[in-house]
Design a protein around this motif. Structure first.
Motif, PDB file in Angstrom:
ATOM      1  N   LYS A  38       0.835  -1.208   0.000  1.00  0.00           N
ATOM      2  CA  LYS A  38       0.000   0.000   0.000  1.00  0.00           C
ATOM      3  C   LYS A  38       0.868   1.256   0.000  1.00  0.00           C
ATOM      4  O   LYS A  38       0.597   2.218  -0.725  1.00  0.00           O
ATOM      5  N   GLU A  39       1.908   1.222   0.833  1.00  0.00           N
ATOM      6  CA  GLU A  39       2.811   2.374   0.889  1.00  0.00           C
ATOM      7  C   GLU A  39       3.532   2.564  -0.439  1.00  0.00           C
ATOM      8  O   GLU A  39       3.733   3.694  -0.898  1.00  0.00           O
ATOM      9  N   GLU A  40       3.895   1.438  -1.059  1.00  0.00           N
ATOM     10  CA  GLU A  40       4.589   1.528  -2.350  1.00  0.00           C
ATOM     11  C   GLU A  40       3.678   2.105  -3.423  1.00  0.00           C
ATOM     12  O   GLU A  40       4.091   2.921  -4.246  1.00  0.00           O
ATOM     13  N   ARG A  41       2.401   1.662  -3.406  1.00  0.00           N
ATOM     14  CA  ARG A  41       1.449   2.201  -4.381  1.00  0.00           C
ATOM     15  C   ARG A  41       1.254   3.700  -4.176  1.00  0.00           C
ATOM     16  O   ARG A  41       1.151   4.468  -5.140  1.00  0.00           O
ATOM     17  N   ALA A  42       1.199   4.109  -2.916  1.00  0.00           N
ATOM     18  CA  ALA A  42       1.043   5.536  -2.616  1.00  0.00           C
ATOM     19  C   ALA A  42       2.254   6.324  -3.121  1.00  0.00           C
ATOM     20  O   ALA A  42       2.118   7.414  -3.698  1.00  0.00           O
ATOM     21  N   GLU A  43       3.452   5.754  -2.907  1.00  0.00           N
ATOM     22  CA  GLU A  43       4.658   6.423  -3.390  1.00  0.00           C
ATOM     23  C   GLU A  43       4.673   6.501  -4.911  1.00  0.00           C
ATOM     24  O   GLU A  43       5.072   7.515  -5.490  1.00  0.00           O
ATOM     25  N   ASN A  44       4.227   5.420  -5.553  1.00  0.00           N
ATOM     26  CA  ASN A  44       4.178   5.415  -7.019  1.00  0.00           C
ATOM     27  C   ASN A  44       3.196   6.455  -7.550  1.00  0.00           C
ATOM     28  O   ASN A  44       3.460   7.121  -8.558  1.00  0.00           O
ATOM     29  N   ARG A  45       2.025   6.564  -6.846  1.00  0.00           N
ATOM     30  CA  ARG A  45       1.057   7.588  -7.267  1.00  0.00           C
ATOM     31  C   ARG A  45       1.641   8.987  -7.112  1.00  0.00           C
ATOM     32  O   ARG A  45       1.477   9.838  -7.982  1.00  0.00           O
TER      33      ARG A  45
END
Length: 221
Positions: A38-45
């Motif tokens: 989830k944190e990685e997806r947020a960083e990617n966004r």
């Protein structure tokens, strides 16, 4: 099943079995992995949004640079056209002065088209007692022609000064753009200040010659 252990039994709690411990550890690992994803997806966004914003800013800056370049090119072409027109106007004045009647004191004089008055090149009227207008040949330049040529030279000089000042503004705008201090509103103001036709060199060339100038006395003044 849950195993009973004297240590846990004395405290009224159950000792978890090895299978339950493994299941709990596995669940914990899954939750930790899900949180990391989830944190990685947020960083990617966030990264994608930053890239999109950066790309948009670059595109805007490129458009501003293109518009500013158009203004610079148009102004440079207008300066060239002005210089060429100035050369023609001054050559015309030199020809007129060379063809004019010259008084003993070196002044060059011109007769009005109606043949009644005479002026020198500085706009001073010559009295009939000093020069009889009828003594000036018809094939010499008239006072009106000389006035028009002089007015054109003065107009071109004013135009040249304005174009040079405009070039300084554009040079400063280019520096501001490089420093990130020029926005679309600033460029709109520049384009509005320069007026219609700023990107059309043809509209920067010589305008029709005016018949009068404030520096020379017109006949009848």
């Amino acid at each position: 099943m849950t195993e009973w252990d004297p240590y846990y039994l004395r405290r009224g709690i159950l000792r978890p079995s090895e299978q339950e411990r493994r299941r709990a550890a596995k669940d914990h690992a899954k939750r930790r992995e899900a949180r990391a994803e989830k944190e990685e997806r947020a960083e990617n966004r966030d990264s994608a949004l930053d890239a999109e914003v950066s790309s948009l800013h670059d595109a805007q800056q490129e458009e501003l640079r293109r518009r500013l370049n158009d203004l610079q090119v148009a102004n440079a072409e207008a300066l060239i056209a002005n210089a060429e027109a100035m050369e023609v106007a001054r050559a015309r004045l030199r020809d007129m002065l060379a063809q004019a009647l010259v008084l003993p004191d070196g002044r060059r004089i011109f007769r009005t088209e109606d043949g009644t008055r005479v002026f020198d090149e500085h706009g001073e009227e010559i009295s009939g007692d000093e020069v009889d207008p009828s003594n000036i040949a018809d094939d010499r330049p008239s006072w009106e022609d000389y006035q028009g040529a002089k007015a054109e030279e003065e107009r071109l000089e004013r135009e040249q000064k304005g174009l040079q000042e405009r070039q300084e503004q554009l040079d400063q705008a280019a520096q501001d753009l490089d420093a990130g201090a020029l926005n679309e509103k600033d460029l709109d103001a520049l384009e509005g200040e320069f007026g219609p036709g700023v990107n059309d060199p043809a509209q920067q060339q010589s305008r029709p010659v005016q018949a009068k100038t404030t520096h020379l006395n017109a006949p009848g003044a």
